[in-house]
Design an enzyme around this catalytic site. Sequence first.
Site, PDB file in Angstrom:
ATOM      1  N   HIS A  43      19.643  55.252   4.905  1.00 61.34           N
ATOM      2  CA  HIS A  43      20.090  54.757   3.603  1.00 61.34           C
ATOM      3  C   HIS A  43      19.857  55.792   2.501  1.00 61.34           C
ATOM      4  CE1 HIS A  43      21.312  50.462   4.170  1.00 61.34           C
ATOM      5  NE2 HIS A  43      20.823  50.748   5.355  1.00 61.34           N
ATOM      6  N   ASP A  44      18.813  56.599   2.631  1.00 58.80           N
ATOM      7  CA  ASP A  44      18.593  57.671   1.658  1.00 58.80           C
ATOM      8  C   ASP A  44      19.727  58.689   1.734  1.00 58.80           C
ATOM      9  OD1 ASP A  44      17.239  59.211  -0.326  1.00 58.80           O
ATOM     10  OD2 ASP A  44      16.482  60.518   1.255  1.00 58.80           O
ATOM     11  N   VAL A  47      24.127  57.660   0.505  1.00 61.47           N
ATOM     12  CA  VAL A  47      24.782  57.587  -0.799  1.00 61.47           C
ATOM     13  C   VAL A  47      25.106  58.966  -1.364  1.00 61.47           C
ATOM     14  CG1 VAL A  47      24.593  56.725  -3.160  1.00 61.47           C
ATOM     15  CG2 VAL A  47      23.779  55.341  -1.269  1.00 61.47           C
ATOM     16  N   GLY A  49      23.385  61.955  -0.295  1.00 59.20           N
ATOM     17  CA  GLY A  49      22.744  62.972   0.522  1.00 59.20           C
ATOM     18  C   GLY A  49      21.246  62.721   0.547  1.00 59.20           C
ATOM     19  N   SER A  53      16.359  59.449  -3.213  1.00 59.08           N
ATOM     20  CA  SER A  53      16.692  58.447  -4.233  1.00 59.08           C
ATOM     21  C   SER A  53      16.378  57.022  -3.801  1.00 59.08           C
ATOM     22  CB  SER A  53      18.163  58.558  -4.644  1.00 59.08           C
ATOM     23  OG  SER A  53      19.009  58.299  -3.551  1.00 59.08           O
ATOM     24  N   GLU A  65      18.248  52.045  -6.329  1.00 62.15           N
ATOM     25  CA  GLU A  65      19.079  52.016  -5.134  1.00 62.15           C
ATOM     26  C   GLU A  65      18.521  51.000  -4.128  1.00 62.15           C
ATOM     27  OE1 GLU A  65      20.060  55.409  -1.964  1.00 62.15           O
ATOM     28  OE2 GLU A  65      20.023  56.159  -4.021  1.00 62.15           O
TER      29      GLU A  65
END
Length: 131
Positions: A43-44, A47, A49, A53, A65
């Site tokens: 999941h990191d 979005v 790269g 985040s 996020e």
Amino acid sequence: GTLKKNFYRDSCPEAESTIKTFIESNVDSNPELPAKLLRLHFHDCFVLGCEGSVLLNGTTDSPAEKDDLTNINLAGFDEIEQVKTEIKILCPEIVSCADILALAARDSVSLKLGSPLWEVLTGRRDIVSLG
């Protein structure tokens, strides 16, 4: 920057072994940890790269996020915070949170399956300072 093997060899030579040792000490007591960390890493990276985040906390004006409905069931944040703390003590301001997450995901899955599964090139930079 360019990702490479052993990016922290000179700046924080114990980083990768510290992450691996932490993971080894946590997987036995938490057998779901490898799946949690692999999903968190995915999941990191999904979005913008692999830039850490997904680990950020949101504010009233700027939701995180990890608070998005697609990410609401993510887990493993506590373990990543713990190993980040160890790395910050060892080498303050050197190792990115994105690399910590990538290495922890690889090490946990590899440990669970009994062999190294993939090489992690390091040198990622976090999107912002994660404090």
